[in-house]
Motif scaffolding. Structure first.
Motif, short mmCIF file in Angstrom:
data_model
loop_
_atom_site.label_atom_id
_atom_site.label_comp_id
_atom_site.label_asym_id
_atom_site.label_seq_id
_atom_site.Cartn_x
_atom_site.Cartn_y
_atom_site.Cartn_z
N TYR A 82 12.52 -39.71 -4.78
CA TYR A 82 11.36 -39.03 -5.63
C TYR A 82 10.38 -38.50 -4.55
CZ TYR A 82 13.06 -42.96 -8.15
OH TYR A 82 13.80 -44.08 -8.47
N GLY A 83 9.78 -37.25 -4.61
CA GLY A 83 9.01 -36.55 -3.69
C GLY A 83 9.78 -35.78 -2.57
N GLU A 84 9.28 -35.17 -1.71
CA GLU A 84 9.49 -34.25 -0.82
C GLU A 84 9.52 -34.94 0.50
OE1 GLU A 84 10.90 -31.32 -1.22
OE2 GLU A 84 10.63 -31.48 -3.64
N LEU A 85 10.77 -34.87 1.40
CA LEU A 85 10.77 -35.50 2.82
C LEU A 85 9.84 -34.26 3.55
CD1 LEU A 85 11.53 -37.48 4.69
CD2 LEU A 85 13.75 -36.15 5.10
N ASN A 86 8.80 -34.66 4.47
CA ASN A 86 8.10 -33.47 4.99
C ASN A 86 8.79 -33.19 6.15
OD1 ASN A 86 7.78 -35.60 7.05
ND2 ASN A 86 5.61 -35.97 6.64
N ASP A 87 8.45 -32.07 6.99
CA ASP A 87 9.00 -31.32 7.94
C ASP A 87 9.21 -32.28 9.17
OD1 ASP A 87 9.15 -29.12 6.63
OD2 ASP A 87 7.29 -28.28 7.50
N GLU A 88 8.36 -33.20 9.33
CA GLU A 88 8.43 -34.10 10.55
C GLU A 88 9.45 -35.31 10.02
OE1 GLU A 88 5.18 -33.53 9.13
OE2 GLU A 88 4.98 -31.99 10.53
N ARG A 89 10.10 -35.42 8.89
CA ARG A 89 10.57 -36.59 8.25
C ARG A 89 10.11 -37.78 8.51
NH1 ARG A 89 14.95 -33.17 7.71
NH2 ARG A 89 16.28 -34.80 6.69
N LYS A 125 2.68 -37.58 -1.67
CA LYS A 125 2.69 -37.77 -0.40
C LYS A 125 3.97 -38.41 0.46
CE LYS A 125 -2.29 -38.63 -0.38
NZ LYS A 125 -2.92 -39.21 -1.47
N PHE A 126 4.70 -39.08 -0.49
CA PHE A 126 5.82 -39.85 0.35
C PHE A 126 6.89 -39.36 -0.41
CE2 PHE A 126 2.41 -43.13 0.56
CZ PHE A 126 2.51 -43.08 1.95
N PHE A 127 8.02 -39.54 0.37
CA PHE A 127 9.60 -39.28 0.02
C PHE A 127 10.12 -40.72 -0.43
CE2 PHE A 127 14.02 -38.75 1.29
CZ PHE A 127 14.69 -37.90 0.28
N VAL A 128 10.16 -41.01 -1.44
CA VAL A 128 10.65 -42.58 -1.75
C VAL A 128 11.94 -42.64 -2.08
CG1 VAL A 128 10.00 -44.17 -3.45
CG2 VAL A 128 8.30 -42.56 -2.83
N VAL A 129 12.68 -43.64 -1.58
CA VAL A 129 14.20 -43.78 -1.55
C VAL A 129 14.31 -44.97 -2.27
CG1 VAL A 129 16.17 -43.99 -0.24
CG2 VAL A 129 14.44 -42.53 0.75
N SER A 130 15.04 -45.17 -3.25
CA SER A 130 15.40 -46.19 -4.07
C SER A 130 16.72 -46.44 -4.27
CB SER A 130 14.43 -46.33 -5.45
OG SER A 130 14.91 -47.42 -6.24
N LEU A 131 17.40 -47.48 -3.76
CA LEU A 131 19.04 -47.72 -3.91
C LEU A 131 19.26 -48.98 -4.76
CD1 LEU A 131 20.49 -48.90 -0.63
CD2 LEU A 131 18.25 -49.13 -1.19
N ASN A 132 20.57 -48.67 -5.05
CA ASN A 132 21.13 -50.05 -5.62
C ASN A 132 21.85 -50.57 -4.59
OD1 ASN A 132 23.72 -50.94 -7.61
ND2 ASN A 132 21.88 -51.93 -7.80
N ASN A 133 21.52 -51.83 -4.29
CA ASN A 133 22.20 -52.38 -3.14
C ASN A 133 23.60 -53.16 -3.31
OD1 ASN A 133 19.71 -52.73 -0.90
ND2 ASN A 133 18.85 -53.33 -2.76
N ILE A 134 24.33 -53.26 -2.21
CA ILE A 134 25.79 -53.77 -2.47
C ILE A 134 25.67 -55.29 -2.77
CG2 ILE A 134 26.83 -52.18 -0.52
CD1 ILE A 134 26.53 -54.70 1.32
N ASP A 181 18.84 -38.89 7.45
CA ASP A 181 18.13 -38.42 8.31
C ASP A 181 16.81 -38.60 8.58
OD1 ASP A 181 18.24 -37.21 11.03
OD2 ASP A 181 18.15 -35.09 10.20
N ILE A 182 16.54 -40.06 8.25
CA ILE A 182 15.17 -40.36 8.22
C ILE A 182 15.07 -41.36 9.39
CG2 ILE A 182 13.16 -41.79 7.17
CD1 ILE A 182 14.36 -40.92 4.67
N PRO A 183 14.27 -40.70 10.60
CA PRO A 183 14.13 -41.40 11.99
C PRO A 183 13.48 -42.59 11.97
CG PRO A 183 12.70 -39.64 11.85
CD PRO A 183 13.41 -39.70 10.62
N CYS A 184 12.30 -43.05 10.94
CA CYS A 184 11.49 -44.05 10.89
C CYS A 184 10.90 -44.13 9.48
CB CYS A 184 10.42 -43.96 11.90
SG CYS A 184 9.25 -45.18 11.84
N TRP A 185 11.04 -45.27 8.73
CA TRP A 185 10.27 -45.47 7.37
C TRP A 185 8.81 -45.40 7.74
CZ3 TRP A 185 13.35 -44.41 3.75
CH2 TRP A 185 14.67 -45.03 3.71
#
Lengths: 390, 197
Positions: free
Chosen positions: A43-50, A93-102, A146-150
């Motif tokens: 959800y949201g957009e990843l910014n240029d600086e990631r 403001k944030f690029f939110v990542v939500s996954l289903n875990n193994i 390709d997210i270097p740091c959360w």
């Protein structure tokens, strides 16, 4: 509300994505998964600086669908109240990542997936998992995106355990950990409730030693019972009293001739149990409750939580709820005290609530303000390159 | 209040660890963070104040001071601060002991009940003083232990507490001129910098 007109402050209609992680994943138990599938939403957009990536970690029965609506579905994701434009976890403001875990059962590799070695579903042979395995798998997804740091890793309950584990395993890969209604390890009482739930599932004749998929059946009654037990522990006595009291759904206790009598709370619990057993996998429930039981943040740090948190570099927000007796405020205070003693930046809030453990999912103004205020501050520091604000 | 901070700031070493008991909106800690790059934590129970701290980027722990400070180890902080709150504690002398156990040094500020205007209020009106600084009625005040500059001096002596610095704050003339001569009479707010002997 209609799915075609989601509320203004909702993410709106979306669909899940999936990725096959081809990199081998060595689990804590030693088993190697040569490849695994992950289903996730963003959800949201990843910014240029990631730099604005936020990871949401789900709890025992959670999935990747945290916010927004699926086409034709009238109920939103499990954390929709907190994730969206202008909400505490602000997708503007944030690029939110939500996954289903193994190990879970909503599309990511788990007990219902086919074991490549046997050509059959894994079932109860699925390797035992630890919270760190989820963190490792989340790290691979992070690389894929390709997210270097959360900017932040956020989770409630078992999700909070993952956030804490992240801070120790990859201290340079997150700037903030938000640990909600969680614990550094489960109490004996907590493990006891999980064992009752597992026993309920295994006692169902349809469990077939975990090979129910091969047998074309499912331990629905056992899983429903497991969920009913869990559900009671996630609520408070006070809330159940308010919600149901001694209201009857069927029958009448004054007229002794009317035979079937059903309390509202019975009907509610049965409904919740049946609903759950229709969507969740029994082997996943056993696997993930064990993962909760085995979690002990400081086991490998000489059982010293201060030494454990000594490895962390991020800032912490710790949140608890007054009526939560499954992950009581005392457990969150232990986390906070260990962080304090380790000299880490930490804020702790104890939210007044009568909603029990489930409070972390439900609307609460103070909770929204604390979480939203903290993340607003996080968002405002994102422009500063990592480390420069230290 | 802002005047309190300038003294406190002089007594806090750069890069040190500071605990602020009853930190309010966190402005003292924020000031010290910006000026001295301290690692600061505030304890607070008021939800609005806690939120302001969080928004300001000040570490805040929701904890009731009256429930004790046993979760903090001996000597774990360089400085423990308490501004304008000692008079609201259930057992001020024990809180003071705890502050000196946790911190190498302590900073305390409190309203001086021996201030001449307060005395005059009680003396001439015969009623408990309600002033700008102590703006409560006797029945709803959180300030349950009133004491004077002289009382605090005695307490420090009795408990062998070392007074590193003391400052007397007065706002108005002639108090500003007379406070060094008769501190107990002309000090509105007392600021103490303490250590264990």
């Amino acid at each position: 509300m209609l799915p075609n007109s989601p509320p203004d402050n909702s993410i709106g209609i979306l669909s899940a994505q999936s990725v096959r992680i081809e990199q081998p994943l060595t689990l804590a138990c030693g088993v190697v998964l040569p490849a695994h599938d992950l289903v996730y939403e963003t959800y949201g957009e990843l910014n240029d600086e990631r730099s604005n990536g936020v990871l949401l970690c789900h709890a025992l029965s959670g999935d990747h669908h945290a916010a927004g609506f699926y086409e034709g579905d009238d109920s939103p994701g499990w954390w929709n109240h907190y994730v969206g434009p202008g909400k505490p976890i602000d997708t503007n403001k944030f690029f939110v990542v939500s996954l289903n875990n193994i190990g879970s059962c909503f599309g990511s590799t788990g007990p219902t997936s086919i074991n490549p070695d046997s050509g059959e579903p894994w079932g109860s042979d699925f390797p035992s998992l630890r919270a760190r395995d989820w963190v490792e798998s989340q790290k691979l997804l992070m690389e894929h995106l390709d997210i270097p740091c959360w900017a932040a890793v956020i989770g409630g309950s078992l999700g909070g355990m993952q956030a804490m584990r992240w801070s120790l395993e990859y201290p340079d890969k997150l700037l903030n950990a938000v640990v909600i209604a969680s614990s550094m390890k489960l109490s004996a009482q907590n493990i006891a409730f999980n064992e009752i739930a597992r026993r309920a599932i295994k006692s169902d004749p349809n469990f077939c030693d975990g090979r129910y998929l091969q047998e074309g059946t499912a331990p629905l009654r056992g899983l429903a019972l497991a969920r009913m037990i869990g559900h009671v522990t996630y609520l408070s006595d006070e809330l159940m009293g308010q919600k149901f009291g001694r209201e009857l759904r069927i029958g009448d206790l004054i007229d002794r001739n009317t035979d079937p009598v059903e309390f509202q709370v019975e009907s509610y619990l049965n409904y919740q149990g049946d609903k759950f057993s229709g969507t969740f996998d029994a082997n996943s429930y056993i696997l993930i409750t064990k993962m909760l039981d085995y979690f002990d943040l400081s086991r490998e740090y000489n059982n010293d939580p201060v030494a454990a948190f000594g490895h962390a570099k991020c800032n912490f927000l710790v949140v608890s709820f007054s009526s939560d007796w499954r992950f009581a405020p005392e457990r969150s205070r232990e986390i906070t005290d260990a962080l304090l003693a380790a000299g880490k930046s930490v804020s702790y809030v104890e939210i007044e609530s009568d909603k029990g453990h489930d409070a972390f999912l439900l609307p609460n103004e103070r909770y929204e303000n604390a979480l939203g205020g903290y993340l607003k501050r996080v968002a405002s520091t994102l422009c500063v390159p990592t480390g420069a604000d230290k | 209040m802002s005047q309190d901070y300038s003294f406190i700031s002089d007594w806090v070493a750069p890069n040190s660890k500071v605990l602020d008991l009853g930190c309010g909106d966190g402005s003292l800690l924020l000031n010290l963070q910006q000026r001295h790059n301290i690692l600061g934590y505030g304890l607070e129970i008021d939800p609005d104040s806690i939120n302001q701290c969080i928004r300001h980027g000040v570490n805040v722990i929701e904890q009731d001071l009256n429930q004790g400070l046993t979760n903090f180890a001996d000597g774990s902080f360089d400085t423990v601060v308490m501004t304008q709150a000692l008079q609201a504690m259930r057992y001020p002398h024990l809180v003071l002991d705890e502050m000196l156990r946790i911190g190498r040094e302590c900073v305390i500020t409190f309203p001086n009940f021996g201030y001449w205007r307060t005395r005059a209020y009680l003396n001439f009106r015969g009623r408990m003083p309600v002033t700008k600084q102590l703006a409560y009625q006797w029945y709803d005040t959180p300030n349950i232990h009133f004491f004077t500059y002289a009382d605090f001096e005695v307490l420090c002596r009795e408990r062998s507490i070392n007074v590193l610095h003391r400052h007397c704050i007065a706002e108005h003339f002639p108090d500003t001129q007379l406070k060094s001569l008769w501190p107990n009479l002309f000090t509105q707010t007392a600021v103490y910098h303490l250590s264990r002997q």
